[in-house]
Design an enzyme around this catalytic site. Structure first.
Site, mmCIF file in Angstrom:
data_model
loop_
_atom_site.group_PDB
_atom_site.id
_atom_site.type_symbol
_atom_site.label_atom_id
_atom_site.label_comp_id
_atom_site.label_asym_id
_atom_site.label_seq_id
_atom_site.Cartn_x
_atom_site.Cartn_y
_atom_site.Cartn_z
ATOM 1 N N LYS A 41 0.838 -1.205 0.000
ATOM 2 C CA LYS A 41 0.000 0.000 0.000
ATOM 3 C C LYS A 41 0.876 1.260 0.000
ATOM 4 C CE LYS A 41 -3.824 -0.234 2.343
ATOM 5 N NZ LYS A 41 -4.498 -0.511 3.618
ATOM 6 N N ARG A 97 -3.431 2.825 8.708
ATOM 7 C CA ARG A 97 -3.765 1.538 8.090
ATOM 8 C C ARG A 97 -2.540 0.678 7.895
ATOM 9 N NH1 ARG A 97 -7.168 2.505 2.901
ATOM 10 N NH2 ARG A 97 -9.174 2.245 3.878
ATOM 11 N N GLY A 110 -8.152 -7.359 4.714
ATOM 12 C CA GLY A 110 -9.009 -7.525 5.887
ATOM 13 C C GLY A 110 -8.369 -8.236 7.062
ATOM 14 N N MET A 145 -5.600 -7.315 8.840
ATOM 15 C CA MET A 145 -5.006 -6.493 9.888
ATOM 16 C C MET A 145 -5.875 -5.265 10.141
ATOM 17 S SD MET A 145 -1.002 -6.956 9.107
ATOM 18 C CE MET A 145 -1.179 -6.625 7.387
ATOM 19 N N ARG A 188 -3.651 -1.456 -6.119
ATOM 20 C CA ARG A 188 -2.759 -2.620 -6.025
ATOM 21 C C ARG A 188 -3.117 -3.556 -7.168
ATOM 22 N NH1 ARG A 188 -5.593 -4.725 -0.521
ATOM 23 N NH2 ARG A 188 -7.623 -5.080 -1.394
ATOM 24 N N ARG A 247 2.466 -46.382 -5.997
ATOM 25 C CA ARG A 247 2.550 -47.065 -4.693
ATOM 26 C C ARG A 247 1.816 -48.392 -4.833
ATOM 27 N NH1 ARG A 247 1.546 -41.402 -2.750
ATOM 28 N NH2 ARG A 247 3.066 -40.932 -1.112
ATOM 29 N N ARG A 284 7.076 -48.398 -7.341
ATOM 30 C CA ARG A 284 7.670 -48.524 -6.018
ATOM 31 C C ARG A 284 7.241 -49.858 -5.420
ATOM 32 N NH1 ARG A 284 6.729 -45.474 -1.170
ATOM 33 N NH2 ARG A 284 4.597 -46.177 -1.152
ATOM 34 N N GLU A 294 14.558 -41.604 1.581
ATOM 35 C CA GLU A 294 13.519 -41.140 2.509
ATOM 36 C C GLU A 294 13.890 -41.420 3.957
ATOM 37 O OE1 GLU A 294 9.804 -43.133 1.616
ATOM 38 O OE2 GLU A 294 10.808 -44.967 1.051
ATOM 39 N N SER A 340 14.708 -41.199 -5.922
ATOM 40 C CA SER A 340 13.520 -40.367 -5.820
ATOM 41 C C SER A 340 13.368 -39.999 -4.347
ATOM 42 C CB SER A 340 12.298 -41.132 -6.321
ATOM 43 O OG SER A 340 11.161 -40.313 -6.178
ATOM 44 N N GLY A 399 11.752 -39.326 -1.174
ATOM 45 C CA GLY A 399 10.465 -39.528 -0.503
ATOM 46 C C GLY A 399 10.421 -38.586 0.677
ATOM 47 N N THR A 400 10.039 -37.351 0.378
ATOM 48 C CA THR A 400 10.162 -36.316 1.413
ATOM 49 C C THR A 400 9.070 -36.415 2.481
ATOM 50 O OG1 THR A 400 9.156 -34.897 -0.244
ATOM 51 C CG2 THR A 400 11.502 -34.602 0.161
ATOM 52 N N ASN A 401 8.075 -37.290 2.279
ATOM 53 C CA ASN A 401 7.101 -37.491 3.368
ATOM 54 C C ASN A 401 7.800 -38.196 4.526
ATOM 55 O OD1 ASN A 401 5.245 -36.525 1.523
ATOM 56 N ND2 ASN A 401 4.593 -38.567 0.895
ATOM 57 N N ASP A 402 8.407 -39.338 4.208
ATOM 58 C CA ASP A 402 9.123 -40.049 5.265
ATOM 59 C C ASP A 402 10.376 -39.297 5.690
ATOM 60 O OD1 ASP A 402 7.781 -42.456 6.113
ATOM 61 O OD2 ASP A 402 7.940 -43.107 4.032
ATOM 62 N N CYS A 445 9.164 -37.442 -4.972
ATOM 63 C CA CYS A 445 7.796 -37.967 -5.077
ATOM 64 C C CYS A 445 7.014 -37.800 -3.788
ATOM 65 C CB CYS A 445 7.807 -39.416 -5.542
ATOM 66 S SG CYS A 445 8.611 -40.525 -4.374
HETATM 67 C C1 PEP Z 1 7.499 -40.527 0.862
HETATM 68 O O1 PEP Z 1 7.794 -41.059 1.916
HETATM 69 O O2 PEP Z 1 7.749 -39.341 0.580
HETATM 70 C C2 PEP Z 1 6.810 -41.292 -0.188
HETATM 71 C C3 PEP Z 1 6.557 -40.754 -1.349
HETATM 72 O O3 PEP Z 1 6.366 -42.531 0.143
HETATM 73 P P1 PEP Z 1 5.066 -42.789 1.024
HETATM 74 O O4 PEP Z 1 4.327 -41.519 1.144
HETATM 75 O O5 PEP Z 1 4.297 -43.841 0.327
HETATM 76 O O6 PEP Z 1 5.650 -43.267 2.322
HETATM 77 MG MG MG Z 2 7.773 -43.190 2.060
#
Ligand code: PEP
Ligand code: MG
Length: 874
Positions: free
Chosen positions: A22, A92, A101, A103, A337, A561, A617, A745, A764, A766-769, A831
């Site tokens: 702003k 403001r 809206g 703040m 804006r 999977r 996998r 992972e 690959s 496996g960024t979840n694990d 993945c």
């Molecule tokens: C992970 O771990 O990132 C992954 C892709 O495998 P999963 O989610 O099946 O454990």
């Molecule tokens: Mg995994």
């Protein structure tokens, strides 16, 4: 000495980080010579300093604020607190990224018992002056001192009753004086005897602090998390000379867009109210007029307004969202804006601007927020079901899409029902920013009050949630949780359906259909594909998902999977049998039952991919997800296996793990039971050979071993894979190429990636694990405590949604580097869920991965994010 305060005339549009959006734009418009009520901006750095100094504004900053104020007084020829012609200002917020809206704002600051008289004299309108003062006391008390609004509303109602009037506007100057006295008493009572501050400089400093503080209010924190806005940016504060849109019939105030923010159509779009203050439009309390009607009401102002609007759009080369006020026939711009817009509008506008020669395709690609593409992929109503539906009302089509669900009347109820898995329609008299979580939880939002630029509309469009607003026909009783519309009564839990594109409201639960994307979307995507370096694959486990993902532009499957291929109710018993087998023979028999399904699915998926690559996998079933618990399932399994339910139950108990996510899963299964890897290899290779024979596709299967933490572990499973593959190819008399790689992972895999890469053709991530194991908290349970981490400002976002670049990201970058060192041909991808998150995609681009893989609907998002990352890097 650092500079903490900038006059509008000292800044420009490039100073957004320091002055907020702003402030930077007010400066730019001042430089362009537009009619801007003058003022100054306290920088975002001052906000950061306020937090770093223990929520205090230093003397130095205060000194600079007062210097700027002195300048503003001289510029206006008016003084703070003056008895003849006092200066009044608005205070403001304005962050780097716009947070509509979220703040706080304070208007009419500078009024006190003395200056209100001066203001009355100057305007010749005592009623107006007293009304402004009582509004200011109310707003200051609420926003700055957190005295509840309801205290004041109660008094207004009492005074109206006592005077026998219906509307606020019927109150006389004397009535308003009485209100002021009573309001000040409320303030004093609530503030333990402290008087309402009479010194405008005290008012100003308190207001500036309140705006800084509002950067950290709960709704702003939620908004930041939803929009990836870092908590350390802080907000700037804009102090601007007040102009009044409520000084009679030649005054007014409005909000307008240079193009339609819902559809992107060319042409001015907006609304205004004659004789009103800005907040009346934004808060949606009165329903405004379309902007084009201003041409009839105040033709000169309209002409000037249009000329400036066009100038601003040309200047910024983007659709503008502008606020203006007309004070007794004189037009002022209060802000401009780049307007928030729906995804369809963003695409339309970007393509139109390219066609108008105003921007390049690269700029067009960068103009579309990758995440917003979600909206394009949102449902519409099934045409036949819609025809049969009963329209019970209609209102403003505030945010497109189709939604059907059960009605709830409060944000909390909506959120709770959503968490129980219900589809929710949030019905409100009007929404306020506090409702944000409920709005987020809802499939659709219906409001009784408010125009297209009201809070509900702006926020819903931003979230891509269907919204119908301003339905005045509704008779609502929020407290009793019921409403009436079109001759029907609805109570909590009843179904309604909303069409956010037409504004129609339907009775009942109308079937919705998947979205389909139009021509301009393809144009943007083709441009994106030209610019991006990353490939985009999909995570898909079924032929249908694969088909879908290919339509959305997936260049292959990055993660199939295989355990998910058995989620079907008639398949899950088969995998359970395999899991519960306690001898090789029984397990092999169970596996032989699984092979035909697995092979048929692989074939169908190869066909759907039409020659694109597929990474399969190997089985990775966390046991707690697969072991039966339901007595009926146990009984069925027992019958199938020729055992008693007790025996099956005992086997299940044997398999119980304390930490199933760190248990007997991933490649550990194949190490213990190599026959599983053999079965899967057979299914993959046979399917590839057969599809090659049937369809001519040259399929090169990519076999991915999960949850590896040690090179020898990978080597062990890989040997089984190779031996089986050789055997199958020999049997078939057909030799094909295939690759064996692994997931990274587990932190140890990342740490020893150079060794592991000697046995892997691809990694690959496996960024979840990897996130779960790096943080040391469960991906399934973190939701329970992350909320406290957000509110205590420990984490800003969910690390399972947005890659933690600082921690987990280091492991990814290091593993990529180490892996390529020992194996320069190593192919790298991701993945985990992060593969479809734009900021994580950008990170993957920067560290040189080859591809990202994400769920089918996020494929377009990843394509666009990958292009934006490449363009940004250039
Ligand atoms: C992970 O771990 O990132 C992954 C892709 O495998 P999963 O989610 O099946 O454990
Ligand atoms: Mg995994």
């Amino acid at each position: 000495m650092a500079k903490w305060v900038y006059l509008f005339k000292e800044g420009n549009a490039d100073m957004r980080n320091l002055l907020g959006g702003k402030g930077a734009n007010l400066a730019e418009m001042t430089n362009l010579g537009l009619p801007i009520p003058q003022g100054f901006t306290v920088t975002t750095e001052a906000c950061t300093d306020y937090y770093n100094s223990g929520k205090k504004i230093t003397e130095e900053i205060q000194g600079q604020i007062f210097d700027a104020l002195a300048w503003l007084e001289a510029e206006n020829g008016r003084k703070f607190g003056d008895t003849e012609n006092p200066l009044l200002v608005s205070v403001r917020s304005g962050a780097r990224a716009s947070m509509p809206g979220m703040m706080d704002t304070i208007l009419n600051l500078g009024l006190n018992d003395v200056s209100v008289e001066g203001f009355a004299k100057k305007t010749g309108n005592p009623r107006f002056a007293y009304d402004s003062y009582r509004r200011f006391i109310q707003m200051f008390s609420d926003v700055v001192m957190e005295v509840p609004k309801s205290f004041f509303e109660k008094i207004i109602d009492e005074v109206k009753t006592a005077k026998g009037v219906h509307y606020d506007t019927e109150l006389t100057a004397d009535d308003l004086k009485e209100l002021i006295a009573r309001f000040k008493q409320v303030y004093k009572d609530a503030m333990n005897g402290e008087e309402f501050p009479q010194d405008p400089k005290v008012q100003l400093m308190d207001a500036v602090k309140a705006v800084f503080r509002s950067w950290d209010n709960p709704r702003a924190i939620v908004y930041r998390r939803m929009n990836d806005i870092p908590g350390d940016w802080g907000t700037a504060v804009n102090v601007q000379t007040m102009v009044f849109g409520n000084m009679g019939d030649t005054s007014g105030t409005g909000v307008a867009f240079t193009r339609n923010p819902s559809t992107g159509a060319r042409g001015i779009y907006g609304e205004y109210l004659i004789n009103a203050q800005g907040e009346d439009v934004v808060a949606g309390v009165r329903t405004p007029q379309p902007i084009t009607k201003l041409a009839e009401d105040l033709p000169e102002c309209y002409k000037e307004f249009m000329a400036i609007a066009n100038k601003l759009e040309d200047h910024y080369r983007d659709m503008q969202d502008m606020e203006f006020t007309i004070q007794e026939g004189k037009l002022y711009f209060l802000q401009t804006r780049n307007g928030k817009r729906t995804a369809p509008a963003a695409i339309q506008i970007a393509c139109d601007l390219v066609d108008e020669g105003k921007i390049t395709p690269e700029e067009a690609v960068c103009r579309i927020e990758a995440k917003s593409l979600d909206q394009l992929l949102h449902p519409t109503f099934d045409t036949a079901a819609l025809k049969a539906g009963e329209v019970i009302g209609s209102a403003l089509p505030a945010s497109p899409g189709a939604a059907a669900g059960k009605v709830y009347f409060t944000a909390e109820d909506a959120k709770e029902a959503h968490e129980k898995g219900e589809r929710v329609i949030l019905v409100r008299l009007e929404t306020s920013p506090e409702d944000i979580e409920g709005m987020h939880a809802a499939e659709g939002i219906l409001t009784v009050r408010g125009g297209m630029t009201s809070h509900a509309a702006v926020v819903a469009r931003g979230m891509g949630t269907c919204c119908v607003s301003g339905c005045g026909e509704i008779k609502i009783d929020e407290a009793a949780k019921k409403f009436e519309l079109g001759g029907h009564a609805f109570t909590e839990g009843d179904y309604i359906s909303l069409d956010g594109t037409t504004g129609k409201i339907y009775k009942g639960d109308i079937k919705t259909m998947e979205a389909s994307v139009g021509g301009n979307f393809g144009r943007i995507m083709r441009w994106a594909d030209q610019f991006r370096k990353l490939q985009v694959r999909t995570n898909a486990d079924t032929p249908i998902d694969t088909e879908n993902a290919v339509k959305l532009g997936a260049e292959g499957i990055g993660l199939c999977r295989t355990e998910h291929m058995f989620f079907d109710p008639d398949r899950i018993p088969k995998i359970r049998k395999m899991i519960l087998s306690d001898s090789v023979e029984v397990r092999e028999a169970a596996l032989n039952e699984l092979i035909p399904f697995q092979k048929a699915d692989f074939k169908a998926m190869y066909k759907a991919l039409r020659g694109r690559p597929m990474t399969v996998r190997y089985l990775d079933p966390p046991l707690h997800e697969f072991v039966p618990t339901d007595p009926a399932d146990i009984k069925a399994l027992a019958d199938d296996m020729g055992l008693t339910p007790e025996q099956v139950k005992a086997k299940c108990d044997d398999l119980h793990e304390f930490n199933p996510m760190m248990g007997h899963r991933g490649c550990r299964l194949a190490v213990t039971y190599p026959e599983i890897a053999k079965m899967q290899t057979r299914a993959i290779i046979e399917a590839a050979i057969e599809v090659k024979e049937e369809m001519g596709y040259d399929i090169v299967p990519e076999i991915m071993i999960p949850l590896v933490g040690e090179k020898k572990e990978l080597k062990f499973v890989k040997d089984v894979v190779i031996a089986t593959a050789e055997e199958v190819m020999k049997e078939k008399g057909e030799y094909i190429n295939y690759h064996v790689g692994t997931m990274i992972e587990i932190p140890r895999a990342a740490l020893t990636a150079d060794k592991i890469a000697e046995e892997a053709e691809f990694f690959s991530f496996g960024t979840n694990d990897l996130t779960q194991m790096t943080f040391g908290f469960s991906r399934d349970d973190a939701g329970k405590f992350l909320q406290s981490y957000y509110s205590n400002k420990i984490y800003e976002s969910d690390p399972f949604a947005k890659l933690d670049q600082e921690g987990v990201g280091q492991l990814v970058a290091m593993a990529a580097k180490k892996g390529r060192k020992t194996n320069p041909n190593l192919k790298l991808g991701i993945c985990g869920e992060h593969g479809g998150d734009p900021s994580s995609v950008e990170f993957c681009h920067k560290i040189g991965l080859n591809y990202v893989s994400c769920s089918p609907y996020r494929v377009p998002i990843a394509r666009l994010a990958a292009a934006q990352a490449a363009i940004k890097q250039k």
